[in-house]
Design a protein around this motif. Sequence first.
Motif, PDB file in Angstrom:
ATOM      1  N   PHE A  50       0.835  -1.217   0.000  1.00 45.18           N
ATOM      2  CA  PHE A  50       0.000   0.000   0.000  1.00 45.18           C
ATOM      3  C   PHE A  50       0.867   1.263   0.000  1.00 45.18           C
ATOM      4  O   PHE A  50       0.362   2.360   0.139  1.00 45.18           O
ATOM      5  N   ASN A  51       2.177   1.063  -0.092  1.00 48.44           N
ATOM      6  CA  ASN A  51       3.102   2.187  -0.139  1.00 48.44           C
ATOM      7  C   ASN A  51       2.950   3.107   1.074  1.00 48.44           C
ATOM      8  O   ASN A  51       2.891   4.325   0.940  1.00 48.44           O
ATOM      9  N   VAL A  52       2.851   2.531   2.253  1.00 50.47           N
ATOM     10  CA  VAL A  52       2.675   3.370   3.442  1.00 50.47           C
ATOM     11  C   VAL A  52       3.979   3.449   4.237  1.00 50.47           C
ATOM     12  O   VAL A  52       4.847   2.581   4.140  1.00 50.47           O
ATOM     13  N   TRP A  53       4.082   4.472   5.042  1.00 47.79           N
ATOM     14  CA  TRP A  53       5.242   4.662   5.926  1.00 47.79           C
ATOM     15  C   TRP A  53       5.167   3.640   7.054  1.00 47.79           C
ATOM     16  O   TRP A  53       4.132   3.475   7.694  1.00 47.79           O
ATOM     17  N   VAL A  54       6.256   2.930   7.321  1.00 50.21           N
ATOM     18  CA  VAL A  54       6.277   1.985   8.437  1.00 50.21           C
ATOM     19  C   VAL A  54       7.241   2.488   9.500  1.00 50.21           C
ATOM     20  O   VAL A  54       8.424   2.727   9.232  1.00 50.21           O
ATOM     21  N   HIS A  55       6.685   2.648  10.689  1.00 46.30           N
ATOM     22  CA  HIS A  55       7.530   3.053  11.815  1.00 46.30           C
ATOM     23  C   HIS A  55       7.605   1.896  12.807  1.00 46.30           C
ATOM     24  O   HIS A  55       6.607   1.202  13.034  1.00 46.30           O
ATOM     25  N   VAL A  56       8.771   1.705  13.410  1.00 46.22           N
ATOM     26  CA  VAL A  56       8.906   0.703  14.463  1.00 46.22           C
ATOM     27  C   VAL A  56       9.138   1.419  15.785  1.00 46.22           C
ATOM     28  O   VAL A  56      10.083   2.214  15.916  1.00 46.22           O
ATOM     29  N   ASP A  57       8.259   1.154  16.745  1.00 47.50           N
ATOM     30  CA  ASP A  57       8.442   1.698  18.085  1.00 47.50           C
ATOM     31  C   ASP A  57       9.146   0.622  18.911  1.00 47.50           C
ATOM     32  O   ASP A  57       8.546  -0.392  19.261  1.00 47.50           O
ATOM     33  N   ALA A  58      10.436   0.855  19.139  1.00 52.17           N
ATOM     34  CA  ALA A  58      11.217  -0.088  19.944  1.00 52.17           C
ATOM     35  C   ALA A  58      11.749   0.653  21.162  1.00 52.17           C
ATOM     36  O   ALA A  58      12.895   0.469  21.582  1.00 52.17           O
ATOM     37  N   ALA A  59      10.892   1.530  21.711  1.00 53.97           N
ATOM     38  CA  ALA A  59      11.313   2.450  22.766  1.00 53.97           C
ATOM     39  C   ALA A  59      12.071   1.742  23.881  1.00 53.97           C
ATOM     40  O   ALA A  59      13.136   2.180  24.299  1.00 53.97           O
ATOM     41  N   TYR A  60      11.516   0.631  24.336  1.00 52.58           N
ATOM     42  CA  TYR A  60      12.132  -0.092  25.447  1.00 52.58           C
ATOM     43  C   TYR A  60      13.097  -1.162  24.951  1.00 52.58           C
ATOM     44  O   TYR A  60      14.250  -1.238  25.367  1.00 52.58           O
ATOM     45  N   ALA A  61      12.615  -2.000  24.008  1.00 51.07           N
ATOM     46  CA  ALA A  61      13.330  -3.243  23.708  1.00 51.07           C
ATOM     47  C   ALA A  61      14.549  -3.054  22.819  1.00 51.07           C
ATOM     48  O   ALA A  61      15.413  -3.933  22.765  1.00 51.07           O
ATOM     49  N   ASP A  62      14.640  -1.923  22.142  1.00 48.64           N
ATOM     50  CA  ASP A  62      15.786  -1.744  21.257  1.00 48.64           C
ATOM     51  C   ASP A  62      17.101  -1.773  22.043  1.00 48.64           C
ATOM     52  O   ASP A  62      18.135  -2.191  21.532  1.00 48.64           O
ATOM     53  N   SER A  63      17.024  -1.365  23.313  1.00 48.37           N
ATOM     54  CA  SER A  63      18.247  -1.394  24.129  1.00 48.37           C
ATOM     55  C   SER A  63      18.805  -2.812  24.195  1.00 48.37           C
ATOM     56  O   SER A  63      20.022  -3.016  24.184  1.00 48.37           O
ATOM     57  N   ALA A  64      17.884  -3.800  24.283  1.00 52.81           N
ATOM     58  CA  ALA A  64      18.340  -5.185  24.364  1.00 52.81           C
ATOM     59  C   ALA A  64      19.060  -5.595  23.085  1.00 52.81           C
ATOM     60  O   ALA A  64      19.929  -6.488  23.113  1.00 52.81           O
ATOM     61  N   CYS A  65      18.691  -4.946  21.974  1.00 51.51           N
ATOM     62  CA  CYS A  65      19.252  -5.355  20.676  1.00 51.51           C
ATOM     63  C   CYS A  65      20.702  -4.925  20.509  1.00 51.51           C
ATOM     64  O   CYS A  65      21.314  -5.179  19.469  1.00 51.51           O
ATOM     65  N   ILE A  66      21.284  -4.324  21.546  1.00 56.10           N
ATOM     66  CA  ILE A  66      22.741  -4.110  21.492  1.00 56.10           C
ATOM     67  C   ILE A  66      23.456  -5.436  21.748  1.00 56.10           C
ATOM     68  O   ILE A  66      24.657  -5.536  21.556  1.00 56.10           O
TER      69      ILE A  66
END
Length: 382
Positions: A165-181
């Motif tokens: 649908f050609n839409v903007w996709v945002h990912v909210d990883a406010a908390y969990a992105d820290s773990a992805c280090i």
Amino acid sequence: MGSIPARSGLVTAFDELPPFHPLNDDDVRSYLHKAVDFISDYYKSVESMPVLPSVKPGYLRDELGASPPVHPAPFDIAMKELRASVTHSTFFKACRLAGFDPANFRSIPTGPETDYGVDPVKLLAAMQADAMAGLVPTYVCATVGTTSSNAVDPIGDVAKVAAMFNVWVHVDAAYADSACICPEFRHHLNGVERVDSISMSPHKWLLTCLDCTCLYVRDARRLSQSLKTDPEYLKNDASVSGDVTDLKDMQVGVGRRFRGLKLWMVMRTYGTANLQEHIRRDVTLAKMFEDLVHADDRFEIVVPRNFALVCFRIKTTGVRAADEVNRLLMANVNKTGKAYLTHTVVGGRLVLRFAVGSSLQEERHILSAWELIRKTSSEMMN
Ligand SMILES: Cc1ncc(COP(=O)(O)O)c(C=O)c1O
């Protein structure tokens, strides 16, 4: 060399102004020392503090005068006032601010069959239905680590559906992105290369004090094309040359706090390896708590744990009764001031949330919190 003309005999309106008293450097040094002592003392004695504040809403208003002091207040009094200071649904708020009619927001229901992450098939069906109804799907927000239960949306699959649908996709990883280090949690971001933006907040789990949120965008020009302004008074050699990124062109206001400095200091003072250990320790402690819950057949884990949040509840028959029992357990535990549980509703059921996240938490704190929960439950059941 220029010279300043002598002002002999010249009286201006400036001379009649009362004197301004800037802080002097000895006072600044002394205040900053006191502030550091205050923070260090707090850090050292935090274990002895109740988890709930003893003050009631409105306390600070009563302590403060009706108007600010005309004359400087001694620093020790100002520090005392600081002690009592207190402090979400941001996505829907942001949509409203952007002018979207709330009638056009869609929340895709989730369930245990996908561990409470969004099902791309349901997302596709919702977007198709909207398109068929003449609406234009515009923006999809996926979450890695939901606030409620830390569920993870499959962002690669969500992005594939959104691309139709050609839409903007945002990912909210406010908390969990820290773990992805940590490499072992990085898979939660699989597919991130397909999204338009992702946000993470180091103030949640990366030892950075409030507030500090990082926004990564695939194409920064799309932000600046929307938000760029070019008034004469802000032009200078650096901005005209185009050699610098002017952050005013990526936000609504012009002025901006240097939050990146805090994060840089955290990364410098701890180092990546140490920060990874901080995350791993918290996750290990949460896993330990989860194992304790599993081992007691009066309790159940409601959402499989992904990070350092455990969603559990007392098992009882009858949904309503179970919700009430769990609410009471939470209230009774919190009343002790020794541990603090929060709650959420998952799949229509009230669930208790046990979050690990303080840099000072140790195994013994988890064990004593579990003991308190067990003891409180036994007392209630008797
Ligand atoms: C996934 C997620 N997004 C956004 C927020 C909002 O965070 P803040 O209030 O720190 O901006 C939270 C807060 O808990 C969150 O968990």
